[in-house]
Design an enzyme around this catalytic site. Structure first.
Site, PDB file in Angstrom:
ATOM      1  N   LYS A 182       0.849  -1.198   0.000  1.00 51.44           N
ATOM      2  CA  LYS A 182       0.000   0.000   0.000  1.00 51.44           C
ATOM      3  C   LYS A 182       0.885   1.249   0.000  1.00 51.44           C
ATOM      4  O   LYS A 182       1.609   1.494   0.956  1.00 51.44           O
ATOM      5  CB  LYS A 182      -0.862   0.022   1.264  1.00 51.44           C
ATOM      6  CG  LYS A 182      -1.893   1.137   1.232  1.00 51.44           C
ATOM      7  CD  LYS A 182      -2.489   1.392   2.599  1.00 51.44           C
ATOM      8  CE  LYS A 182      -1.710   2.400   3.396  1.00 51.44           C
ATOM      9  NZ  LYS A 182      -1.694   3.749   2.817  1.00 51.44           N
ATOM     10  N   CYS A 289      14.305  10.396   6.057  1.00 49.10           N
ATOM     11  CA  CYS A 289      14.394   9.922   7.443  1.00 49.10           C
ATOM     12  C   CYS A 289      15.802  10.088   7.994  1.00 49.10           C
ATOM     13  O   CYS A 289      15.992  10.490   9.130  1.00 49.10           O
ATOM     14  CB  CYS A 289      13.958   8.470   7.515  1.00 49.10           C
ATOM     15  SG  CYS A 289      14.847   7.396   6.382  1.00 49.10           S
TER      16      CYS A 289
END
Ligand code: NAD
Length: 483
Positions: A182, A289
């Site tokens: 997803k 990140c």
């Protein structure tokens, strides 16, 4: 060129809307999400939103396909994955343009994201998946056989859509699992298009890609037929995934947020490292990140480095990713834009803060924030303690190596860190004391396909890349054989 403007890509999407890949079929949904181009703040395309029924069909298809897939040889799986890498390379321009449209990064970097994903894929499938012998001599031989887990639910964020989705697919499929992936509801277009392009690369059901909102992520975490979740996203969502997965004791790889410290020692070569520090902090407009998010500089270099970094930042061109002059694109979505602006308001209100460059969002359309460097702040402020995830960098002064290590480690985050010094031995000694999943010397940011990547503390659980990363997608079984 067909893919060189937002209008051209939007026209293409209007004529060929993207679909889910479920059980080898390309299917649409009654419900769609309007996807926003962050460079304009306007809806640029519609993307199908999977119903729970469609999601469950994808899981059932993956369950059906997985056993036969697991029974293929490693060589078969390598071949299919290598064909998948070819799809990425052959369509790097189209997929890169979709990344620019939905994510905002400059087109050359969008294409670079696709090509890099293909390169990493090919490097990962070159790693040997052998059983591991632990005891070869004596009355009993002991070895560990690694088997696939079953169906992997993969959940991706919006900052690097393909670059983070493809390693999940690669790790899961190479080790004999099937996947339901997803993408983020903010950036589903390139990922769904990749599913269309790769429709026939794997047997039906082995790779499923469904668009949808957070509710599909939640359904993945609770689905009894999903054995493992490979999640990349924020720490709060990671916690929710872990809690929701607990009843079935799902295996987890959680790649979460970071607030990486870079430590610049007194002996660093300031002129040389300024462009590298800037690139590592502002890559993808700070939405990475493992970008540098706290820059600790020895007091003897602090002012010079701060002013050179600010000079460098002032020259950077911020704009629409389809403009070839653009070096930094917008922040990816409105919520993130508002969140970065709130941090800037706090900075402006702080009596000690000195904004050396930037400090403002741009007026008008799009989610643009000027590259911003802030001196004078210390721990205890949002900019220093939290992950801002935008183009805003605090620069902090320290007096000793011990102090720098202590302050860098005084955080719940532990994704990456770096030490910058001309004295590699001393830098290495510091690196060994930093509590983070990856610690670099004289550089920051980057994944090596042969080296496990993951976070310490709240930055994550488990790994991707390297043999350890692959084994995170497998169940070990120790086999004891009398000799
Ligand atoms: P997010 O946590 O908001 O969303 C990530 C994904 O989780 C999306 O697909 C979202 O739809 C889904 N999701 C939302 N709620 C869910 C739930 N309850 N259950 C299951 N899935 C759910 O993260 P984001 O804002 O998209 O991404 C930015 C964050 O990702 C930053 O914190 C960044 O540091 C982190 N990140 C980490 C890495 C890493 O490797 N450590 C890499 C990239 C980004």
């Amino acid at each position: 060129m067909q893919w060189s403007s937002a209008q051209a890509v939007m026209a293409h999407l209007a004529a060929h809307s993207v679909r889910h890949l479920i059980d080898g079929e390309l299917v649409g949904s009654e419900s769609v999400d309007g996807i926003v181009n962050p460079s304009t703040g306007e809806v640029c395309a519609n993307s199908p939103k999977a119903s729970f029924e469609q999601f469950n069909e994808a899981v059932s298809a993956a369950v059906r396909a997985q056993k036969a897939w697991a029974a293929t040889t490693v060589e078969d799986r390598r071949e299919r994955l290598s064909a998948f890498a070819d799809v990425l390379s052959e369509h790097a321009e189209e997929l890169g343009a979709l990344i620019t449209l939905e994510q905002g990064r400059p087109f050359a970097l969008g294409m670079g994201e696709i090509q890099r994903a293909a390169t990493l894929l090919n490097a990962v499938i070159a790693i040997d998946l052998e059983d591991e012998t632990l005891r070869g001599k004596g009355p009993e031989k002991v070895y560990v056989k690694y088997r696939p887990l079953g169906v992997v639910g993969a959940i991706a964020p919006w900052n690097v859509p393909i670059g983070l989705a493809v390693p999940k697919i690669t790790h899961a499929l190479y080790t004999g699992n099937a996947v339901v992936l997803k993408p983020s509801p903010y950036t589903p277009l390139a990922t769904l298009r990749l599913g269309e392009l790769a429709q026939h690369v794997f047997p039906p059901g082995v790779l499923n890609i469904v668009g949808g909102g957070n509710e599909i992520g939640e359904a993945m975490s609770t689905h009894p037929d999903i054995a493992k979740i490979s999640f990349t996203g924020s720490i709060p969502t990671g916690r929710r995934v872990m809690a929701a997965s607990a009843p079935h004791l799902k295996r987890l790889t959680l790649e979460l947020g970071g607030n990486d410290a870079a430590i610049v020692r007194h002996d660093a070569d300031v002129e040389r490292i300024v462009p590298q520090l800037f690139a590592a902090a502002f890559v993808n407009s700070g939405q990475v990140c493992m970008a540098i998010k706290r820059l600790y500089v020895h007091e003897s270099l602090h002012d010079r480095l701060a002013s050179l970094l600010a000079e460098h930042a002032a020259k950077v061109v911020v704009g629409d990713g389809f403009d070839p002059k653009t070096q930094l694109g917008p922040v990816q979505n409105k919520a993130q834009f508002e969140s970065v602006k709130a941090v800037l308001r706090e900075v402006h209100a702080h009596p000690d803060a000195r904004v050396l460059v930037g400090g403002h969002a741009r007026e008008g359309a799009g989610y643009y924030i000027e590259p911003t460097i802030v001196a004078g702040l210390a721990e205890g402020t949002s900019l220093v303690d939290q992950e801002t995830f935008g183009p805003v960098l605090p620069i902090l002064s320290f007096t000793s190596d011990d102090e720098a290590v202590q302050r860098a480690n005084a955080s719940n985050f532990g994704l990456g860190a770096s030490v910058w010094s001309e004295d590699i031995r001393s830098a290495e000694a510091i690196a060994r004391r930093l509590v983070a999943g990856s610690v670099w010397i004289n550089r920051h940011v980057g994944v090596d396909p042969l080296v496990p990547f993951g976070g310490a503390k709240s930055s994550g659980i488990g790994h991707q890349f390297g043999l350890a990363g692959l084994r995170d997608f497998m169940q070990p079984a120790a086999i004891y054989v009398p000799t």
